[in-house]
Design a protein around this motif. Structure first.
Motif, PDB file in Angstrom:
ATOM      1  N   LEU A  33       0.840  -1.194   0.000  1.00  0.00           N
ATOM      2  CA  LEU A  33       0.000   0.000   0.000  1.00  0.00           C
ATOM      3  C   LEU A  33       0.874   1.242   0.000  1.00  0.00           C
ATOM      4  O   LEU A  33       2.017   1.235   0.459  1.00  0.00           O
ATOM      5  CB  LEU A  33      -0.949   0.013   1.208  1.00  0.00           C
ATOM      6  N   SER A  34       0.314   2.299  -0.526  1.00  0.00           N
ATOM      7  CA  SER A  34       0.962   3.606  -0.488  1.00  0.00           C
ATOM      8  C   SER A  34      -0.102   4.652  -0.205  1.00  0.00           C
ATOM      9  O   SER A  34      -1.277   4.476  -0.524  1.00  0.00           O
ATOM     10  CB  SER A  34       1.679   3.907  -1.810  1.00  0.00           C
ATOM     11  N   SER A  35       0.320   5.737   0.415  1.00  0.00           N
ATOM     12  CA  SER A  35      -0.614   6.788   0.764  1.00  0.00           C
ATOM     13  C   SER A  35       0.124   8.112   0.807  1.00  0.00           C
ATOM     14  O   SER A  35       1.321   8.158   1.115  1.00  0.00           O
ATOM     15  CB  SER A  35      -1.268   6.499   2.126  1.00  0.00           C
ATOM     16  N   TYR A  36      -0.588   9.180   0.512  1.00  0.00           N
ATOM     17  CA  TYR A  36       0.016  10.511   0.574  1.00  0.00           C
ATOM     18  C   TYR A  36       0.200  10.958   2.023  1.00  0.00           C
ATOM     19  O   TYR A  36       1.215  11.530   2.372  1.00  0.00           O
ATOM     20  CB  TYR A  36      -0.864  11.511  -0.174  1.00  0.00           C
ATOM     21  N   ARG A  37      -0.791  10.677   2.863  1.00  0.00           N
ATOM     22  CA  ARG A  37      -0.674  11.063   4.274  1.00  0.00           C
ATOM     23  C   ARG A  37      -1.446  10.081   5.138  1.00  0.00           C
ATOM     24  O   ARG A  37      -2.567   9.684   4.812  1.00  0.00           O
ATOM     25  CB  ARG A  37      -1.196  12.485   4.511  1.00  0.00           C
TER      26      ARG A  37
ATOM     27  N   GLU B 177       4.265  10.315   2.466  1.00  0.00           N
ATOM     28  CA  GLU B 177       4.957   9.481   1.473  1.00  0.00           C
ATOM     29  C   GLU B 177       5.142   8.051   1.974  1.00  0.00           C
ATOM     30  O   GLU B 177       6.239   7.508   2.016  1.00  0.00           O
ATOM     31  CB  GLU B 177       6.311  10.104   1.117  1.00  0.00           C
ATOM     32  N   ILE B 178       4.041   7.440   2.350  1.00  0.00           N
ATOM     33  CA  ILE B 178       4.079   6.102   2.938  1.00  0.00           C
ATOM     34  C   ILE B 178       4.069   5.036   1.846  1.00  0.00           C
ATOM     35  O   ILE B 178       3.227   5.058   0.953  1.00  0.00           O
ATOM     36  CB  ILE B 178       2.868   5.895   3.875  1.00  0.00           C
ATOM     37  N   LYS B 179       5.011   4.102   1.934  1.00  0.00           N
ATOM     38  CA  LYS B 179       5.046   2.938   1.056  1.00  0.00           C
ATOM     39  C   LYS B 179       5.332   1.721   1.922  1.00  0.00           C
ATOM     40  O   LYS B 179       6.423   1.582   2.476  1.00  0.00           O
ATOM     41  CB  LYS B 179       6.122   3.100  -0.022  1.00  0.00           C
TER      42      LYS B 179
ATOM     43  N   VAL C 174       8.659   5.649   5.212  1.00  0.00           N
ATOM     44  CA  VAL C 174       7.786   6.781   5.529  1.00  0.00           C
ATOM     45  C   VAL C 174       8.645   8.042   5.596  1.00  0.00           C
ATOM     46  O   VAL C 174       9.861   7.977   5.781  1.00  0.00           O
ATOM     47  CB  VAL C 174       7.034   6.588   6.866  1.00  0.00           C
ATOM     48  N   ALA C 175       8.000   9.173   5.460  1.00  0.00           N
ATOM     49  CA  ALA C 175       8.675  10.462   5.586  1.00  0.00           C
ATOM     50  C   ALA C 175       7.881  11.342   6.546  1.00  0.00           C
ATOM     51  O   ALA C 175       6.654  11.277   6.588  1.00  0.00           O
ATOM     52  CB  ALA C 175       8.797  11.146   4.231  1.00  0.00           C
ATOM     53  N   ILE C 176       8.612  12.143   7.321  1.00  0.00           N
ATOM     54  CA  ILE C 176       8.002  13.105   8.229  1.00  0.00           C
ATOM     55  C   ILE C 176       8.622  14.462   7.939  1.00  0.00           C
ATOM     56  O   ILE C 176       9.852  14.599   7.953  1.00  0.00           O
ATOM     57  CB  ILE C 176       8.237  12.730   9.701  1.00  0.00           C
ATOM     58  N   SER C 177       7.801  15.461   7.683  1.00  0.00           N
ATOM     59  CA  SER C 177       8.301  16.795   7.362  1.00  0.00           C
ATOM     60  C   SER C 177       8.081  17.733   8.553  1.00  0.00           C
ATOM     61  O   SER C 177       7.352  17.422   9.502  1.00  0.00           O
ATOM     62  CB  SER C 177       7.574  17.359   6.145  1.00  0.00           C
ATOM     63  N   ASN C 178       8.702  18.894   8.488  1.00  0.00           N
ATOM     64  CA  ASN C 178       8.473  19.901   9.517  1.00  0.00           C
ATOM     65  C   ASN C 178       7.005  20.311   9.570  1.00  0.00           C
ATOM     66  O   ASN C 178       6.464  20.573  10.648  1.00  0.00           O
ATOM     67  CB  ASN C 178       9.348  21.135   9.253  1.00  0.00           C
ATOM     68  N   GLU C 179       6.360  20.355   8.420  1.00  0.00           N
ATOM     69  CA  GLU C 179       4.942  20.715   8.381  1.00  0.00           C
ATOM     70  C   GLU C 179       4.085  19.673   9.101  1.00  0.00           C
ATOM     71  O   GLU C 179       3.176  20.012   9.858  1.00  0.00           O
ATOM     72  CB  GLU C 179       4.477  20.856   6.929  1.00  0.00           C
ATOM     73  N   SER C 180       4.384  18.385   8.873  1.00  0.00           N
ATOM     74  CA  SER C 180       3.593  17.342   9.531  1.00  0.00           C
ATOM     75  C   SER C 180       3.882  17.285  11.028  1.00  0.00           C
ATOM     76  O   SER C 180       3.003  16.948  11.829  1.00  0.00           O
ATOM     77  CB  SER C 180       3.869  15.974   8.886  1.00  0.00           C
TER      78      SER C 180
ATOM     79  N   ASP D  65      16.918  15.322   5.363  1.00  0.00           N
ATOM     80  CA  ASP D  65      17.249  16.083   4.161  1.00  0.00           C
ATOM     81  C   ASP D  65      16.177  17.130   3.897  1.00  0.00           C
ATOM     82  O   ASP D  65      14.987  16.797   3.796  1.00  0.00           O
ATOM     83  CB  ASP D  65      17.354  15.150   2.950  1.00  0.00           C
ATOM     84  N   ASN D  66      16.606  18.379   3.835  1.00  0.00           N
ATOM     85  CA  ASN D  66      15.726  19.475   3.433  1.00  0.00           C
ATOM     86  C   ASN D  66      14.422  19.515   4.235  1.00  0.00           C
ATOM     87  O   ASN D  66      13.324  19.600   3.674  1.00  0.00           O
ATOM     88  CB  ASN D  66      15.413  19.369   1.932  1.00  0.00           C
ATOM     89  N   GLY D  67      14.543  19.448   5.555  1.00  0.00           N
ATOM     90  CA  GLY D  67      13.358  19.571   6.399  1.00  0.00           C
ATOM     91  C   GLY D  67      12.494  18.337   6.485  1.00  0.00           C
ATOM     92  O   GLY D  67      11.335  18.399   6.906  1.00  0.00           O
ATOM     93  N   LYS D  68      13.029  17.185   6.094  1.00  0.00           N
ATOM     94  CA  LYS D  68      12.276  15.939   6.182  1.00  0.00           C
ATOM     95  C   LYS D  68      13.131  14.836   6.793  1.00  0.00           C
ATOM     96  O   LYS D  68      14.343  14.797   6.599  1.00  0.00           O
ATOM     97  CB  LYS D  68      11.796  15.478   4.800  1.00  0.00           C
ATOM     98  N   LEU D  69      12.473  13.957   7.529  1.00  0.00           N
ATOM     99  CA  LEU D  69      13.110  12.757   8.047  1.00  0.00           C
ATOM    100  C   LEU D  69      12.557  11.575   7.267  1.00  0.00           C
ATOM    101  O   LEU D  69      11.336  11.383   7.181  1.00  0.00           O
ATOM    102  CB  LEU D  69      12.818  12.597   9.540  1.00  0.00           C
ATOM    103  N   PHE D  70      13.460  10.777   6.680  1.00  0.00           N
ATOM    104  CA  PHE D  70      13.078   9.585   5.937  1.00  0.00           C
ATOM    105  C   PHE D  70      13.479   8.352   6.748  1.00  0.00           C
ATOM    106  O   PHE D  70      14.601   8.288   7.268  1.00  0.00           O
ATOM    107  CB  PHE D  70      13.763   9.554   4.569  1.00  0.00           C
ATOM    108  N   CYS D  71      12.576   7.397   6.834  1.00  0.00           N
ATOM    109  CA  CYS D  71      12.832   6.219   7.663  1.00  0.00           C
ATOM    110  C   CYS D  71      12.385   4.956   6.934  1.00  0.00           C
ATOM    111  O   CYS D  71      11.273   4.900   6.390  1.00  0.00           O
ATOM    112  CB  CYS D  71      12.073   6.359   8.983  1.00  0.00           C
ATOM    113  N   GLN D  72      13.270   3.978   6.926  1.00  0.00           N
ATOM    114  CA  GLN D  72      12.928   2.646   6.420  1.00  0.00           C
ATOM    115  C   GLN D  72      12.869   1.724   7.626  1.00  0.00           C
ATOM    116  O   GLN D  72      13.856   1.548   8.337  1.00  0.00           O
ATOM    117  CB  GLN D  72      13.982   2.155   5.431  1.00  0.00           C
TER     118      GLN D  72
END
Length: 232
Positions: free
Chosen positions: A48-52, A62-64, A95-101, A218-225
């Motif tokens: 599954l994937s989802s925007y939020r 950016e969930i996959k 998944v990704a987490i941004s400053n906005e989220s 990177d650029n205000g986002k945290l990426f996690c696997q």
């Protein structure tokens, strides 16, 4: 896609996913398996994937995700009942987490409890003890959290001498093992604006239900696997 997957299983799985989270946007779902496997309640792979996605107040982007070897109550589903897991599963993905989220998640129990755990961990280091002697950790609140290119900065508010005060903690996350998160280059700005740096890394035990295989900023986002265990 078989008729069973399209007309029965996909809607049931979407309903179950929505029952596990507060919000799920733009969901794309793919179920792998033939009719024989599905009628025996076995799904070889679900992606599954989802925007939020909002889980316990924490907003993820950016969930996959992917899960293998899923056992479900197919007989009850065919009779119109809700989907249930018959065995525990492990979901893996990115998944990704941004400053906005993070801004919209600031009051979530996951973040607030995580900060209290971090403060208790810092108390074990003598260099930082003096900064927390005046703080009631249970009453402290995460006020702000910010991601830059290499560090995470948090601001914590607490009551001191009948006034709201705050301290700032800056740190660089890294992975020691799938269950151990390392915080390096930790520094604290005290009430008097003094900055104290910790040369040793802080180790955070994530427990047995989660594995983190990769983390980057990177650029205000945290990426996690990562990989997460879901109980049936």
């Amino acid at each position: 896609m078989s008729k069973i997957i399209k007309t029965i299983l996909t809607p049931a799985l979407k309903l179950w996913l929505n029952s596990q989270v507060e919000k799920l946007e733009a969901l794309n779902l793919f179920i792998e398996g033939n009719d024989y496997q599905i009628l025996n309640g076995y799904l070889p792979e679900v992606t599954l994937s989802s925007y939020r996605l909002i889980y316990k107040g924490l907003s993820l982007e950016e969930i996959k995700l992917k899960v293998n070897d899923v056992r479900i109550n197919i007989g009850q589903i065919l009779r119109g009942q809700s989907l249930k897991l018959l065995e525990d599963i492990r979901i893996s993905g990115k998944v990704a987490i941004s400053n906005e989220s993070l801004k919209v998640s600031i009051s979530s129990n996951i973040l607030q409890d995580g900060i209290k755990y971090l403060l208790n961990t810092l108390l074990k280091n003598q260099e930082f003890t003096e900064f927390f002697q005046k703080i009631n950790i249970m009453d402290s609140q995460l006020e702000e959290i910010y991601i830059d290119y290499s560090h995470i900065t948090i601001q914590i508010a607490f009551l001191y001498k009948d006034a709201v005060q705050s301290i700032t903690i800056k740190m660089k996350p890294n992975i020691v093992s799938p269950q151990i998160l390392s915080l390096k280059e930790v520094e604290i700005k005290s009430l008097s604006e003094e900055i104290v740096c910790l040369n040793e890394e802080i180790l955070i035990d994530l427990g047995q239900d989660i594995n983190i295989n990769q983390i980057s900023l990177d650029n205000g986002k945290l990426f996690c696997q990562c990989e997460l265990k879901i109980y049936s």
